[in-house]
Design a protein around this motif. Structure first.
Motif, mmCIF file in Angstrom:
data_model
loop_
_atom_site.group_PDB
_atom_site.id
_atom_site.type_symbol
_atom_site.label_atom_id
_atom_site.label_comp_id
_atom_site.label_asym_id
_atom_site.label_seq_id
_atom_site.Cartn_x
_atom_site.Cartn_y
_atom_site.Cartn_z
ATOM 1 N N ASN A 17 -14.815 11.760 -11.265
ATOM 2 C CA ASN A 17 -14.434 10.698 -10.349
ATOM 3 C C ASN A 17 -15.469 10.565 -9.237
ATOM 4 O O ASN A 17 -16.047 11.533 -8.774
ATOM 5 N N SER A 18 -15.698 9.348 -8.828
ATOM 6 C CA SER A 18 -16.814 9.048 -7.936
ATOM 7 C C SER A 18 -16.524 9.334 -6.476
ATOM 8 O O SER A 18 -17.434 9.427 -5.666
ATOM 9 N N GLY A 19 -15.230 9.465 -6.150
ATOM 10 C CA GLY A 19 -14.875 9.696 -4.757
ATOM 11 C C GLY A 19 -14.590 8.418 -3.997
ATOM 12 O O GLY A 19 -14.125 8.451 -2.865
ATOM 13 N N ASP A 20 -14.866 7.255 -4.608
ATOM 14 C CA ASP A 20 -14.484 5.999 -3.966
ATOM 15 C C ASP A 20 -13.553 5.240 -4.907
ATOM 16 O O ASP A 20 -13.302 5.644 -6.026
ATOM 17 N N ASN A 21 -13.024 4.126 -4.438
ATOM 18 C CA ASN A 21 -12.040 3.392 -5.211
ATOM 19 C C ASN A 21 -12.277 1.898 -5.015
ATOM 20 O O ASN A 21 -11.584 1.243 -4.236
ATOM 21 N N PRO A 22 -13.252 1.345 -5.723
ATOM 22 C CA PRO A 22 -13.604 -0.060 -5.503
ATOM 23 C C PRO A 22 -12.507 -1.031 -5.915
ATOM 24 O O PRO A 22 -12.469 -2.161 -5.443
ATOM 25 N N THR A 23 -11.600 -0.619 -6.799
ATOM 26 C CA THR A 23 -10.550 -1.535 -7.240
ATOM 27 C C THR A 23 -9.448 -1.681 -6.202
ATOM 28 O O THR A 23 -8.705 -2.672 -6.221
ATOM 29 N N GLY A 24 -9.297 -0.712 -5.322
ATOM 30 C CA GLY A 24 -8.217 -0.734 -4.346
ATOM 31 C C GLY A 24 -6.879 -0.286 -4.908
ATOM 32 O O GLY A 24 -5.858 -0.304 -4.202
ATOM 33 N N ILE A 25 -6.843 0.129 -6.175
ATOM 34 C CA ILE A 25 -5.586 0.560 -6.789
ATOM 35 C C ILE A 25 -5.201 1.935 -6.253
ATOM 36 O O ILE A 25 -6.024 2.845 -6.164
ATOM 37 N N SER A 26 -3.945 2.073 -5.902
ATOM 38 C CA SER A 26 -3.458 3.364 -5.428
ATOM 39 C C SER A 26 -2.003 3.534 -5.820
ATOM 40 O O SER A 26 -1.282 2.566 -6.070
ATOM 41 N N PHE A 27 -1.588 4.782 -5.874
ATOM 42 C CA PHE A 27 -0.198 5.138 -6.147
ATOM 43 C C PHE A 27 0.398 5.757 -4.894
ATOM 44 O O PHE A 27 -0.180 6.687 -4.318
ATOM 45 N N THR A 28 1.554 5.263 -4.487
ATOM 46 C CA THR A 28 2.222 5.742 -3.278
ATOM 47 C C THR A 28 3.569 6.346 -3.652
ATOM 48 O O THR A 28 4.374 5.705 -4.347
ATOM 49 N N ASP A 29 3.800 7.576 -3.210
ATOM 50 C CA ASP A 29 5.069 8.241 -3.492
ATOM 51 C C ASP A 29 6.177 7.597 -2.657
ATOM 52 O O ASP A 29 6.175 7.683 -1.430
ATOM 53 N N VAL A 30 7.133 6.947 -3.335
ATOM 54 C CA VAL A 30 8.228 6.276 -2.637
ATOM 55 C C VAL A 30 9.559 6.976 -2.881
ATOM 56 O O VAL A 30 10.626 6.389 -2.671
ATOM 57 N N ALA A 31 9.509 8.234 -3.312
ATOM 58 C CA ALA A 31 10.748 8.964 -3.580
ATOM 59 C C ALA A 31 11.610 9.074 -2.331
ATOM 60 O O ALA A 31 12.839 9.028 -2.400
ATOM 61 N N ASN A 32 10.955 9.206 -1.167
ATOM 62 C CA ASN A 32 11.721 9.392 0.071
ATOM 63 C C ASN A 32 12.457 8.129 0.506
ATOM 64 O O ASN A 32 13.450 8.209 1.228
ATOM 65 N N VAL A 33 11.992 6.960 0.071
ATOM 66 C CA VAL A 33 12.669 5.722 0.472
ATOM 67 C C VAL A 33 13.512 5.133 -0.658
ATOM 68 O O VAL A 33 14.211 4.143 -0.451
ATOM 69 N N SER A 34 13.452 5.741 -1.847
ATOM 70 C CA SER A 34 14.214 5.228 -2.985
ATOM 71 C C SER A 34 15.454 6.057 -3.280
ATOM 72 O O SER A 34 16.243 5.693 -4.161
ATOM 73 N N GLY A 35 15.622 7.144 -2.556
ATOM 74 C CA GLY A 35 16.773 8.009 -2.777
ATOM 75 C C GLY A 35 16.528 9.140 -3.737
ATOM 76 O O GLY A 35 17.398 10.005 -3.917
ATOM 77 N N LEU A 36 15.360 9.195 -4.370
ATOM 78 C CA LEU A 36 15.096 10.230 -5.364
ATOM 79 C C LEU A 36 14.769 11.587 -4.744
ATOM 80 O O LEU A 36 14.997 12.626 -5.370
ATOM 81 N N GLU A 37 14.229 11.587 -3.540
ATOM 82 C CA GLU A 37 13.817 12.849 -2.926
ATOM 83 C C GLU A 37 15.008 13.772 -2.667
ATOM 84 O O GLU A 37 14.858 14.995 -2.621
ATOM 85 N N ARG A 111 19.432 0.117 -8.074
ATOM 86 C CA ARG A 111 19.952 -1.046 -7.348
ATOM 87 C C ARG A 111 18.842 -1.608 -6.471
ATOM 88 O O ARG A 111 18.714 -1.285 -5.297
ATOM 89 N N GLY A 112 17.992 -2.400 -7.091
ATOM 90 C CA GLY A 112 16.895 -3.018 -6.365
ATOM 91 C C GLY A 112 15.879 -2.027 -5.843
ATOM 92 O O GLY A 112 15.319 -2.229 -4.762
ATOM 93 N N GLY A 113 15.598 -0.978 -6.622
ATOM 94 C CA GLY A 113 14.639 0.043 -6.198
ATOM 95 C C GLY A 113 15.258 1.200 -5.454
ATOM 96 O O GLY A 113 14.571 2.178 -5.152
ATOM 97 N N GLN A 114 16.555 1.124 -5.157
ATOM 98 C CA GLN A 114 17.292 2.238 -4.578
ATOM 99 C C GLN A 114 18.121 2.884 -5.688
ATOM 100 O O GLN A 114 18.810 2.189 -6.445
ATOM 101 N N PHE A 115 18.066 4.210 -5.768
ATOM 102 C CA PHE A 115 18.741 4.908 -6.853
ATOM 103 C C PHE A 115 19.997 5.597 -6.325
ATOM 104 O O PHE A 115 19.940 6.400 -5.393
#
Length: 647
Positions: A17-37, A111-115
């Motif tokens: 991996n090059s260390g940069d991200n020209p596409t801007g694609i990223s993954f964000t952990d949303v477990a804490n706001v979706s109820g999964l955490e 339920r709309g992204g909330q579990f």
């Protein structure tokens, strides 16, 4: 980093991996706001637990994906035992082991992204559970998805036939938000140490059959194994009129598809092998991890330590074949003979290479029209390139032995999917631990350049981390058009990584949902092809059970790159009919209802046959008498003695 083998020089080499991200694609952990955490399927373990597993399915038919989470538990009590100081009373230790040898399961409604936990009201809550695998599939073909639970049990090493397995559970969906346990009615209660259930219509009779995987037991302290045979269940339909399909055990009759050179003498009961040593056979010693080449000489039928498997059509004949990720040896491949039986073809397919199989998945990663394989291992992972359905050529993920920052790890789940929507299949793998001698490694995401050459982009897209990750699955949980990643950890909370590719790239996508009529209701095992205006053809198959310990969405997802429209969508149904939709718009979901194959017009053929018969009758009437007379005359002449003829 995946390196091309000497057998595939045109693939080149993969890059760091090059260390940069020209596409801007990223993954964000949303477990804490979706109820999964907040979901807690059992005690946290640093290395002992095989679970949790995760399974996505739209159980209530409302158009979004709900989630089932299986248990965390210490099946042998080794980690609990090691947590006590020397000299602690044995009864205290045994009590602690008993308290931690099970966990609990959860059904979470989206339920709309909330579990929201609806396990109790739905009737699928399992307390004191050793379930690690779960699969959503419509076993009774009534249109809604049912839930098959694979229970591992615990590990008993007392020398008896009771090794601690626990029967699996079949929950039938009642269609009203509740489920009924129909295990005994269906005969699906595999009592072994089960890891997963794989569904497919292997005999093309229109309903789903099940291959139930067993891993047996393994003592991480003494490196001793007892393997178990797997079970192939054939769906016989509702033969007794009770409204519930019954299943027969076809493991032996179908060609001994047991996952090893061993058969059970009894239907529905797995056979357990004698104990054997696995020390230094792909596992760790006191001096650290050793990846030995002299793994168990199990042969090409596998070892019977089955963590994962896959129904997929490797030879493009329209019938589902069976691959099993087998630990401590060779992972077998069974070819579907199209008559209800299978042939072991591991050797001729070129897959007879020892490994420690943990996870499996397939996709056409090099765009040549056939399905390639990934197999995760304890150590280097294998990528098998399909050579037009004739055989496979393998190269390994050698990065784990060359990069000082990425030591040998225990890799579990693997999934091909198009995370950046550019029209090729990338690769995600989860990584955990299995004993005290192995350090926890990062999960990995590899970007495919379109030719099957991969680049490690794990850190670039925000997926770095050091949990003991076990089950994982890739689906578009929020319905925005890109594919997200759910990771289940044994030593931490669930992680739901939301992908932003649909928002930050100009790439297009298409999802295809199948509705079988003559084929099974959700089109499991069917081939879907998408042809773009450029002539490029993308191919995917629908699955019910893949990766490690779980299942994903049967809706197939295609990244289209910069193509904004699709020339054709083709569905290859199990009837043999190919259904074609033309000029399909991108950036949406299409639902395809199976059409009946066109009727064959037999009238011209029948008229031709009648004409031939009439002509034959006329010719016989005209010439038949003289021909018969001549024949009879010759016969009579032959019967007259030669002496009389001479007179």
């Amino acid at each position: 980093m995946l390196l091309a083998s000497a057998f595939t020089p045109t693939l080149g080499v993969a890059m760091q991996n090059s260390g940069d991200n020209p596409t801007g694609i990223s993954f964000t952990d949303v477990a804490n706001v979706s109820g999964l955490e907040e979901i807690n399927p059992g005690p946290l373990f640093n290395w002992a637990s095989y679970g949790p597993g995760v399974a996505w399915g739209d159980y209530d038919g409302d158009g979004d994906l709900d989630l089932y989470i299986t248990a965390r538990h210490d099946h042998q009590g080794l980690e609990i035992k090691r947590s006590f100081a020397e000299g602690v009373n044995d009864s205290i230790i045994e009590a602690a082991i008993a308290e931690n040898d099970s966990g609990e399961t959860f059904l979470l409604e989206n339920r709309g992204g909330q579990f929201v936990d609806i396990s109790e009201s739905a009737g699928v809550k399992l307390l004191d559970s050793t379930a690690i695998g779960a699969t959503w599939a419509d076993y009774d073909n009534d249109g809604d998805v049912d839930l098959y639970i694979s229970n591992y049990g615990v590990s008993h090493w007392d020398g008896t036939n009771d090794t601690g397995g626990e029967p699996n559970i079949m929950f039938a969906n009642n269609g009203n938000g509740t489920f009924t346990d129909v295990t005994n009615l269906t005969n699906l209660g595999n009592p072994g140490h089960s890891t997963g259930g794989l569904f497919a219509d292997y005999d093309h009779d229109g309903d789903l059959d099940i291959y139930s995987l067993n891993a047996g037991i393994y003592d991480e302290e003494n490196y001793v194994v007892r393997s178990e045979t797997n079970i192939l269940y054939r769906n016989e339909g509702d033969s007794d009129g009770d409204g519930v399909p019954e299943f027969s055990d076809q493991t032996v009759e179908a060609g001994r598809v047991s996952g090893q050179d061993l058969s059970s003498p009894l239907d529905f009961i797995p056979e357990s092998s004698e104990e054997y040593s696995a020390e230094n056979r792909g596992q760790a010693s006191s001096s650290g991890p050793i990846m030995a080449s002299n793994l168990l000489e199990s042969g090409s039928a596998g070892t019977g330590v089955s963590w994962a498997g896959l129904w997929f059509d490797y030879n493009q004949d329209g019938w589902s074949d069976l691959f099993i990720a087998s630990d401590f040896g060779i992972s077998p491949l069974y070819k579907n003979q199209k008559d209800g039986t299978f042939k072991l073809v591991t050797d001729e397919a070129g897959l007879n290479f020892h490994g420690t199989g943990m996870g499996a998945h397939s996709a056409d990663i090099d765009g040549d029209g056939d399905f390639d394989l990934c197999q995760t291992n304890f150590g280097p992972n294998y990528i098998w390139f399909n050579q037009d359905g004739d055989n496979f050529e393998m190269f390994a993920d050698t990065d784990v032995s060359q990069d000082d920052n990425k030591k040998i790890g225990v890799n579990w789940d693997c999934h091909f999917f198009d995370y950046d929507l550019d029209g090729d299949f990338d690769l995600f793998m989860s990584s955990g631990r299995i004993n005290v001698f192995i350090s926890t490694q990062e999960n990995a995401l590899y970007n495919n350049d379109g030719n099957g050459v991969f680049t490690d982009v794990t850190l670039d897209v925000g997926l770095g981390g050091h949990y003991k990750s076990m089950g994982a699955s890739v689906v578009d949980f929020d319905g925005d058009g890109d594919v997200d990643i759910l990771v289940a950890n044994a030593d931490g909370p669930l992680q739901l990584y939301e992908n932003n590719a649909a928002q930050v790239t100009a790439n297009h996508w298409l999802k295809v949902e199948l509705q079988g009529v003559l084929s099974n209701s959700h089109g499991i095992g069917q081939l879907v092809e998408v042809e773009l205006a450029s002539g490029k053809v993308l191919r995917q198959q629908t699955y019910a059970g893949s990766g490690y310990l779980g299942s994903g969405d049967p809706t197939v997802h295609f990244g289209l790159g910069n193509e904004s429209a699709v020339k054709e969508v083709r569905v290859h149904w199990s009837t043999g009919h190919v259904q074609v939709l033309e000029n399909v718009s991108a950036d949406g979901t299409i639902s395809i209802l199976e059409e009946a194959p066109p009727e064959i017009n037999d009238f011209p053929m029948m008229m031709a046959l009648v004409t031939i018969l009439v002509l034959a009758a006329i010719l016989f009437y005209i010439f038949g008498n003289s021909v018969m007379y001549n024949l009879l005359g010759m016969k009579m002449k032959d019967d007259i003695p030669k002496s009389q003829l001479e007179e």
